[in-house]
Design an enzyme around this catalytic site. Structure first.
Site, PDB file in Angstrom:
ATOM      1  N   GLU A 387      41.816  40.159  31.838  1.00  0.00           N
ATOM      2  CA  GLU A 387      43.036  40.277  31.049  1.00  0.00           C
ATOM      3  C   GLU A 387      43.919  39.038  31.032  1.00  0.00           C
ATOM      4  O   GLU A 387      45.134  39.134  30.904  1.00  0.00           O
ATOM      5  CB  GLU A 387      43.872  41.475  31.517  1.00  0.00           C
ATOM      6  CG  GLU A 387      43.237  42.811  31.201  1.00  0.00           C
ATOM      7  CD  GLU A 387      44.197  43.970  31.358  1.00  0.00           C
ATOM      8  OE1 GLU A 387      45.161  43.838  32.127  1.00  0.00           O
ATOM      9  OE2 GLU A 387      43.992  45.005  30.699  1.00  0.00           O
ATOM     10  N   GLU A 448      37.959  49.060  29.624  1.00  0.00           N
ATOM     11  CA  GLU A 448      38.953  49.909  30.284  1.00  0.00           C
ATOM     12  C   GLU A 448      39.641  50.750  29.230  1.00  0.00           C
ATOM     13  O   GLU A 448      39.843  50.304  28.094  1.00  0.00           O
ATOM     14  CB  GLU A 448      40.049  49.084  30.993  1.00  0.00           C
ATOM     15  CG  GLU A 448      39.612  48.403  32.256  1.00  0.00           C
ATOM     16  CD  GLU A 448      40.754  47.626  32.924  1.00  0.00           C
ATOM     17  OE1 GLU A 448      41.911  48.103  32.903  1.00  0.00           O
ATOM     18  OE2 GLU A 448      40.478  46.537  33.439  1.00  0.00           O
TER      19      GLU A 448
HETATM   20  C1  GAL Z   1      44.516  47.050  33.294  1.00  0.00           C
HETATM   21  C2  GAL Z   1      43.969  46.220  34.453  1.00  0.00           C
HETATM   22  C3  GAL Z   1      43.461  47.079  35.592  1.00  0.00           C
HETATM   23  C4  GAL Z   1      44.430  48.173  35.895  1.00  0.00           C
HETATM   24  C5  GAL Z   1      44.629  48.962  34.661  1.00  0.00           C
HETATM   25  C6  GAL Z   1      45.492  50.174  34.867  1.00  0.00           C
HETATM   26  O1  GAL Z   1      45.395  46.323  32.528  1.00  0.00           O
HETATM   27  O2  GAL Z   1      42.936  45.400  33.995  1.00  0.00           O
HETATM   28  O3  GAL Z   1      43.240  46.294  36.721  1.00  0.00           O
HETATM   29  O4  GAL Z   1      45.618  47.635  36.342  1.00  0.00           O
HETATM   30  O5  GAL Z   1      45.229  48.158  33.686  1.00  0.00           O
HETATM   31  O6  GAL Z   1      45.461  50.925  33.723  1.00  0.00           O
END
Ligand code: GAL
Length: 736
Positions: A387, A448
């Protein structure tokens, strides 16, 4: 000849930065993997692991040197190590997630006592990834992975890269590169053998090297052809083979190395699909952090393997992302063995540091790929800082390096904005839209979703736990429907301890489909229900079956509940009254192989004339009843159970198993509102790691049982008011 000795035992540890004048007697004796501090499962600060500690190890040579070099190999120590032997500094290593080695030979006392010292800085150093800004996970501290001694001839095999080609055709091949170092200038012979899982040698080949003295020699694109019929590495039958290499000099075996690999073809295609062995496969997975309650990241091999098994067998996933760093080799080896695909990535979180910091990131790309490129389970390298913003120069460099070190695998790089510069092979994208955004490029993999969008605790209200599961279902459903999306990896496998900028009020990020102890929330049932019913029949009601649990009971919301199942029909009864036959909700989840069931739609459900009665669910496949379950109306605690994941541990002072305790109703369902205090006792050569006594969390919790160094029988007992005492035994077996 090469000889490797595990070096985990008999370390001395002091949680302070001290010099050599400090007496050993102030140190504690420890076995690796080791955490610099044991914590409660929540409510502790990340400052509590941030200190410099000193590790010492006294040793005599386990065997004579006999002209060889002796190296020490650290699989991982958090986060910066300075290593000394007999008072001489060998070097430093900055980075907590990748392995490093030092040559001990020149400063060894060949016949006497040696003293190895590690000054380990476990502070969140802004000059080392992932630090420099905020980070949503904890790194913890300690020499938290295995350490080995490695005897090696000056001339030896430095690295082997095995790959398979033409695996889908008539004539599969093994291609391999071997890097030799310190060539002596005499004739060498390299003998290669292909060995199957039964130990049979399938093909043998000899290669002569007439070498001039040189620092190193890369034998690239060596080939084994004319193989007998081979078995592919697939998700259901992950056949593994070994490539055994022997290096001979004048009739003397000077080195031997064996690499395990599999025959498989994997790629993400421009058409949007991921293909495994020529067949499209929609990826369905979860992200995994390497941290655990109490022990930080210092989990021994058994717990690492167990996590892979949970993702594959309990959660029915076909892929896991090692967010956000290279993880234990024990975890990855288990993924190879059980057929679980892996997306592995370099350490980092949103922040990109200065040139030196970026240098570490590049080194991490190299170390990760050199360590892991023979794992058949790994299908994608993550070569961006998770990210982070675009950085053309850095990410051109990481991609180039990855392709050079491993031309067989594609790269990804996880970002959260669609107009990010696409320098990788696969557009790996965190989609927090609560849906699935239309890809801009293909291949496109969702790496994610969910997570912070909808944090959920095991003891949240039923509505929320259900909504959490349904949101996961929705994204998996949409990902499956969209031909341009090759799959979706949810955030995340299990709750984890984190920094104060993230997480709930107790410093846990409640983003898991499992809780921090790896015990299920309803969302876990959604994943589990996608398991192929030929492998296992699943039927999980997502309800505590509580009469007054939801809003406005009786009138609206109590009319139905969800069941996650891979059955094709469910029949339901309340008391003796048949409520009906139900079908999966294909209308709302057309993409899922096994959509959730809504049981009781349109009918007054929980009550029959307002008398609560037990429910009975029967799952059918092809007209046959294959599974049943009952829901208890009375909601009373019936049994306290205590279960260890393993019935044997090895007496090495580090081996551990999880010990789960739950309060169940009369039909073996967890009572989520049970917060009773559980008192645990251990009798025998093992220690409990965890909070004791333990007030239950959502009716369930777990601790770890850690073997001491003596074999014997261990009995663990759990007591709680008003229920029968539960106990279980674990045998601690002698170390081989
Ligand atoms: C994303 C990140 C993860 C975690 C997640 C929580 O932005 O890559 O490590 O923090 O959010 O939803």
């Amino acid at each position: 000849m090469r000889h490797i000795v595990q070096f985990n035992d008999d370390w001395l540890f002091l949680p302070q930065d001290v010099d050599s004048n400090t007496s050993d007697s102030t140190f504690e004796s420890v076995v690796l993997p080791h955490t610099n501090r044991i914590f409660p499962y929540h409510n502790f600060g990340n400052d509590e692991y941030q200190f410099i500690s000193t590790y010492r190890k006294h040793f005599r040579l386990p065997e004579p040197i006999r002209g060889r070099r002796l190296f020490i190999d650290f699989e991982g120590a958090m986060i910066a190590s300075e290593v000394f032997l007999n008072g001489r500094k060998l070097g430093e290593y900055d980075g907590g997630f990748t392995p490093f080695s030092f040559d001990l030979t020149d400063y060894l006392h060949l016949d006497g006592d040696n003293l190895l010292t590690v000054r380990l800085d476990s502070t969140e150093r802004s000059d080392i990834p992932p630090y420099g800004n905020v980070v949503d996970y904890l790194t913890f501290g300690g020499i938290y992975r295995d350490v080995y001694l490695r005897y090696i001839e000056p001339c030896h095999i430095d690295n082997v890269f095995v790959r398979t080609t033409h695996v889908l055709g008539q004539h599969p091949k093994v291609q391999y590169d071997v890097k030799l170092v310190n060539l002596p200038g005499t004739q060498l012979t390299l003998q290669t053998r292909l060995i199957d899982s039964s130990g049979a040698v399938l093909v043998e080949q000899e290669h002569s090297i007439t070498s001039a003295p040189a620092d190193s020699l890369l034998l690239d694109d060596m080939q084994l052809q004319d193989l007998p019929s081979i078995h592919l590495w697939t998700l259901n039958e992950p056949h593994l083979y070994q490539l055994n290499l022997q290096l001979w000099q004048n009739g003397r075996l000077i080195d031997e190395q064996t690499e395990r690999f599999g025959f498989r073809e994997a790629h993400f295609d421009k058409d949007g699909n991921f293909y495994l062995n020529g067949q499209p496969l929609k990826l369905r997975g979860l992200n995994r952090h390497q941290t655990y309650p109490y022990i930080g990241a210092a989990a021994p091999a058994r717990l690492q393997r167990k996590d892979a098994e949970i993702v594959k067998y309990e959660l029915g996933c076909n892929i896991v992302r090692t967010s956000h760093y290279p993880q234990s080799k024990h975890f990855l080896r288990r993924c190879d063995e059980i057929g679980l695909l892996v997306f592995e990535e370099i350490p980092g979180w949103q922040h990109i540091g200065d040139r030196d910091w970026q240098g570490i990131a590049l080194r991490d790309v190299e170390t990760m790929i050199l360590r892991d490129r023979n794992h058949p389970s790994i299908i994608l390298w993550g070569v961006r800082i998770n990210e982070s913003q675009d950085h053309t120069a850095l990410y051109k460099a990481t991609n180039e390096l990855a392709h050079k070190l491993d031309p067989t695998r594609q790269t990804g790089g996880v970002r959260y904005f669609m107009d990010s510069e696409f320098l990788e092979d696969v557009f790996t994208f965190n989609d927090f839209s609560n849906g699935v955004q239309e890809p801009k490029y293909t291949p496109h993999l969702i790496t994610e979703f969910m997570g912070h969008m909808f944090p959920t605790k095991t003891w949240d209200s039923e509505d929320r736990l259900v909504e959490h599961a349904i949101r996961h279902a929705r994204v998996q459903d949409l990902a499956r429907q969209n031909p341009r999306v090759s799959g979706a990896i949810g955030w995340c496998m299990a709750d984890y301890n984190t920094h104060p900028e993230f997480g709930g009020g107790d410093r846990i990020c409640y983003h898991g489909v499992l809780d921090i102890f790896r015990l299920p929330k309803f969302a876990a049932f959604l994943y589990e229900s996608q398991i192929d019913p030929n492998q296992r029949i699943v039927m999980r009601p997502a309800t505590a079956y509580g009469f007054g649990d939801r809003n406005n009971y009786g009138a609206e919301s109590l009319q139905d509940f969800y069941v996650f199942s891979n059955c094709d029909e469910i029949e339901a009864f309340v008391g003796d009254e048949k409520m009906g036959h139900y079908k999966p909700d294909r209308e709302n989840f057309p993409g899922l192989a096994h959509p959730p069931f809504r049981i009781g739609t349109g009918q007054l459900w929980f009550t029959s004339n307002l008398r609560v009665q037990d429910a009975h669910l029967i799952g059918y496949r092809n007209g046959q009843a294959v599974i049943e379950d009952r829901l208890a109306a009375n909601k009373l605690p019936h049994t306290l159970i205590l279960q260890a994941d393993d019935d044997e541990l090895v007496a090495d002072g580090a081996d551990m198993t999880r010990v789960v305790f739950k309060i169940l109703d009369k039909f073996q369902h967890v009572l989520p509102y049970s917060v009773s205090v559980v008192y645990l006792e251990v009798d025998g050569p093992a220690d409990l790691i965890g909070d004791n006594p333990f007030p239950l969390v959502g009716g369930q919790a777990a601790v770890y049982l850690k073997a001491r160094k003596t074999p014997g029988k261990v009995t663990i007992t759990a007591r709680v008011n008003r229920l029968a005492t539960a106990s279980t035994t674990v045998n601690i077996t002698p170390r081989m």
